[in-house]
Design a protein around this motif. Structure first.
Motif, PDB file in Angstrom:
ATOM      1  N   GLN A 371      43.690  21.057  -9.844  1.00  0.00           N
ATOM      2  CA  GLN A 371      42.532  22.620 -10.021  1.00  0.00           C
ATOM      3  C   GLN A 371      41.937  22.375 -11.048  1.00  0.00           C
ATOM      4  O   GLN A 371      42.961  21.897 -12.554  1.00  0.00           O
ATOM      5  N   GLY A 372      41.041  21.413 -11.251  1.00  0.00           N
ATOM      6  CA  GLY A 372      39.575  21.593 -13.041  1.00  0.00           C
ATOM      7  C   GLY A 372      38.461  21.298 -12.582  1.00  0.00           C
ATOM      8  O   GLY A 372      38.164  21.462 -11.582  1.00  0.00           O
ATOM      9  N   GLU A 373      38.439  20.751 -13.537  1.00  0.00           N
ATOM     10  CA  GLU A 373      36.451  20.664 -13.375  1.00  0.00           C
ATOM     11  C   GLU A 373      35.956  19.274 -14.520  1.00  0.00           C
ATOM     12  O   GLU A 373      36.962  19.322 -15.696  1.00  0.00           O
ATOM     13  N   VAL A 374      35.253  18.859 -13.862  1.00  0.00           N
ATOM     14  CA  VAL A 374      34.706  17.893 -14.803  1.00  0.00           C
ATOM     15  C   VAL A 374      33.150  18.047 -15.312  1.00  0.00           C
ATOM     16  O   VAL A 374      32.464  18.349 -14.887  1.00  0.00           O
ATOM     17  N   LEU A 375      33.716  17.675 -16.041  1.00  0.00           N
ATOM     18  CA  LEU A 375      32.291  18.360 -17.735  1.00  0.00           C
ATOM     19  C   LEU A 375      31.185  16.820 -17.714  1.00  0.00           C
ATOM     20  O   LEU A 375      32.221  16.102 -18.999  1.00  0.00           O
ATOM     21  N   LYS A 376      30.529  16.538 -16.920  1.00  0.00           N
ATOM     22  CA  LYS A 376      29.545  15.328 -17.554  1.00  0.00           C
ATOM     23  C   LYS A 376      29.505  14.860 -18.364  1.00  0.00           C
ATOM     24  O   LYS A 376      29.107  15.811 -19.683  1.00  0.00           O
ATOM     25  N   GLY A 377      29.810  13.644 -19.073  1.00  0.00           N
ATOM     26  CA  GLY A 377      29.446  13.485 -20.677  1.00  0.00           C
ATOM     27  C   GLY A 377      30.327  13.505 -21.292  1.00  0.00           C
ATOM     28  O   GLY A 377      30.637  13.860 -22.318  1.00  0.00           O
ATOM     29  N   ASN A 378      31.650  14.360 -20.807  1.00  0.00           N
ATOM     30  CA  ASN A 378      32.266  15.028 -22.208  1.00  0.00           C
ATOM     31  C   ASN A 378      33.940  14.755 -21.589  1.00  0.00           C
ATOM     32  O   ASN A 378      34.785  14.547 -22.298  1.00  0.00           O
ATOM     33  N   GLY A 379      33.983  15.201 -20.253  1.00  0.00           N
ATOM     34  CA  GLY A 379      35.504  14.616 -20.544  1.00  0.00           C
ATOM     35  C   GLY A 379      35.939  15.704 -18.486  1.00  0.00           C
ATOM     36  O   GLY A 379      34.841  15.933 -17.715  1.00  0.00           O
TER      37      GLY A 379
END
Length: 631
Positions: A371-379
């Motif tokens: 379970q997760g979320e990709v934060l573009k440009g940060n990680g």
């Protein structure tokens, strides 16, 4: 009937030519009546397809070259100039035949691609190897390819190993070694070896099929120059008719007016630009560069500023983990396992590097959804084995309120100054370690950038989401004019828009995935991706199939050469018409000789354009040595 006449055009041309020879024999034998009858017959036979095309154009409310020739031939018959009427119709058809044959050669690159398409595949069905037409292959089936065989699908190697010639896809003649799990593409050839491939894309979905489709579409897409010349011809042709009438009104010389009509035909002018475009796009396809049409070619030639992404563009995009430093009592192997499992939800280069490192150490990533979320440009943020992970850059840590002690920050700075990217890994709200990752500058980067500067690029800028220290190392080693680090995708878009607002013609080069927004807003979007990804092939104006910067410099040089070739053809065509018209008014050019020179001028512009087929910017130039550098 009309369709049949068009199909028999070559035979009609041959018959017309034979009748002209018969008329010459009758003239030598003193049979004047036979000579005239033969000339009229030759005019009628060759004139019918020309008149039909003129009529079809008129029905479409267009004034064609065939209309001018038809009017001139009818006028020549009325005043008894049978030799000239027969010669004009024959020369026009024969010139059209030569043009068609020559144009076929300008499309040779596309024809070569089509000829390379595989027709059959050896498929394993019910335990047996069966030959089937390539269009009958289904996704998921196992394909067998032996030495000398063509790969019929896009897929991955299941078993075996082989050396593949991938020139049809990448333009590279050096064979590539393929082993288990490696990607292979339809249209490539097994030089030697044996492989079994799982079909992932078949038929029209393969990369090879898409390349053919893109090149076909590109060669039909008109440049601004072509569109202008077409509009010009629609005005020019009726203007010539009116001028011919004016010449007759002033001179009362119908023969002069008819000759004026013929020599003013804008044939070389109309065909000069499109044949250059077709030849240029064909050359690009041959060298693994897809240029999506004449307008792209025209715009690329005007580019004065190039914006590069760093990872996967200026660097190889195949980074490696160089160090794992842990803090607060964490174990490096366990941290790598947790981070790798979290990164399975990310497609970013650095994330995949962490996953590959875990695989190389044979770490087992426990099964179960992440379970997760990709934060573009940060990680990214993820929950792995009931533990909360935050993996990314400093900005991510700050946004999550995770404190970075001076000791840990100093270690990260040291690694960054050495050319590494420092990836912070936090577990349950506390910094657990830093994973240092280094990439390498492409071997051909220095040479490619030098060539592009020499050809007219005034400014080169690098935009990256990476840290400032690593970005500075790359920019210094490549001699870039500027760089901007730690950018989000939307900030890259804003920078490209800023350059455009300040009057620059901007090309944006990226990997076609993370940089898709910036690629889309640039004047020219260029995607690098070996084999071509769906996103890059759809979003970008230019796609480099072999994933090499030297292909970019070739595309830029080719665009310059193609536009220059168009201008040469246009100036030559205008000059020939001008000289012919002066010759007509001075009485030195007659109907048959004018048509002969007209057709010769058309062939000359085609032959000039054909030089682009053999264009190679690196031919005869000493290759520069670019030192690979770890960054």
């Amino acid at each position: 009937m009309i369709g049949w006449i068009h199909q028999q055009i070559n035979k009609i041309t041959a018959v017309s030519g034979l009748l002209l020879l018969a008329a010459l024999a009758a003239y030598i034998g003193g049979f004047d009546g036979v000579r005239q009858g033969t000339l009229v017959a030759a005019t009628a036979i060759a004139g019918v397809p020309i008149a039909i095309k003129a009529y079809q154009a008129l029905r479409m409310k267009a004034f064609s070259i065939e209309l001018l020739v038809t009017i001139a031939v009818v006028g020549a018959l009325l005043i008894g100039e049978y030799v000239e009427s027969a010669a004009v119709t024959f020369l026009f058809l024969f010139g059209a035949y030569l043009e068609a044959r020559t144009l076929e050669k300008t499309r040779s690159s596309l024809k070569d691609l089509v000829d390379m398409a595989p027709q059959e595949a050896v498929v394993i069905r019910d335990g047996n190897q069966v030959n089937v037409p390539v269009e009958d292959v289904q996704e998921g089936e196992t394909i067998v390819i032996r030495s000398g065989g063509k790969v019929p699908v896009d897929g991955r190697v299941l078993t075996g190993q082989a050396s593949l010639n991938e020139a049809a896809i990448t333009g590279e003649s050096v064979p590539a070694a393929k082993t288990q799990k490696d990607q292979v593409f339809s249209g490539t050839i097994v030089d030697h070896g044996y492989i079994e491939v799982i079909a992932e894309r078949v038929g029209d979905d393969t990369t090879f099929a898409k390349i053919i489709e893109l090149v076909e579409e590109a060669q039909e897409t008109k440049s601004k120059t072509e569109k202008f010349l077409n509009r010009f011809a629609n005005v020019y042709t009726p203007a010539v008719v009116l001028l011919s009438i004016l010449v007759y009104a002033l001179t009362k010389d119908l023969h002069l007016a008819i000759t004026f009509l013929v020599v003013a035909c804008p044939g070389a002018l109309v065909i000069g630009a499109p044949v250059s475009t077709v030849a240029g796009i064909g050359n690009g396809a041959k060298h693994g560069v897809l240029l999506k049409g004449g307008e792209v070619m025209d715009q690329l030639s005007k580019v004065d500023t190039i914006v590069f992404d760093k990872t996967g563009t200026l660097t190889k995009g195949k980074p490696e983990v160089t160090d794992i430093q842990v803090f607060n009592g964490h174990d490096s192997t366990e941290l790598l396992r947790l981070a790798a499992k979290a990164e399975t939800i990310s497609e970013h280069h650095l994330g995949q590097t962490v996953v590959r490192e875990a695989a190389s150490r044979k770490l087992k990533l426990a099964e179960g959804d992440v379970q997760g979320e990709v934060l573009k440009g940060n990680g990214l943020l993820a929950i792995v084995d009931d533990r909360q992970l935050a993996i990314g850059n400093r900005k991510l840590m700050e946004k999550q309120g995770i404190l970075i002690p001076d000791e840990i920050n100093n270690h990260a700075l040291t690694k960054e100054k050495e050319g590494n990217t420092a990836v912070f890994a936090a577990v349950d709200g506390e910094i657990a370690g830093i994973i240092s990752i280094a990439d390498q500058i492409r071997e051909d980067a220095v040479e490619a950038l030098t060539v592009m500067r020499r050809n007219g690029v005034k400014q080169m800028v690098m935009l990256t989401g990476d840290n400032r220290h690593t970005a500075e190392v790359v920019a210094d080693r490549l001699g870039l004019d500027a760089f901007h680090a730690e950018l989000l995708p939307e900030q890259k878009v804003e920078y490209v828009q800023h350059l455009k607002r300040t009057g620059h013609v901007v090309a944006m080069a990226g990997d076609g995935i993370n940089d898709a927004p910036a690629i889309a807003v640039a004047d020219i979007g260029l995607a690098m991706g070996e084999g071509g990804t769906d996103i890059s092939m759809e979003t970008a104006d230019v796609v480099l199939m072999a994933d090499k910067l030297n292909q970019f410099s070739h595309a830029y040089s080719l665009a310059k050469a193609t536009v220059r070739n168009m201008k040469q053809n246009t100036l030559f065509a205008v000059g020939i018409v001008f000289v012919l018209l002066i010759g007509v008014l001075m009485g030195d050019i007659h109907l048959a000789s004018g048509m002969f020179i007209h057709e010769a001028s058309v062939l000359i512009v085609i032959l000039n354009a054909m030089r682009l087929i053999r264009f190679n910017r690196s031919k005869g130039k000493k290759r520069m040595e670019a030192l690979p550098a770890e960054v």
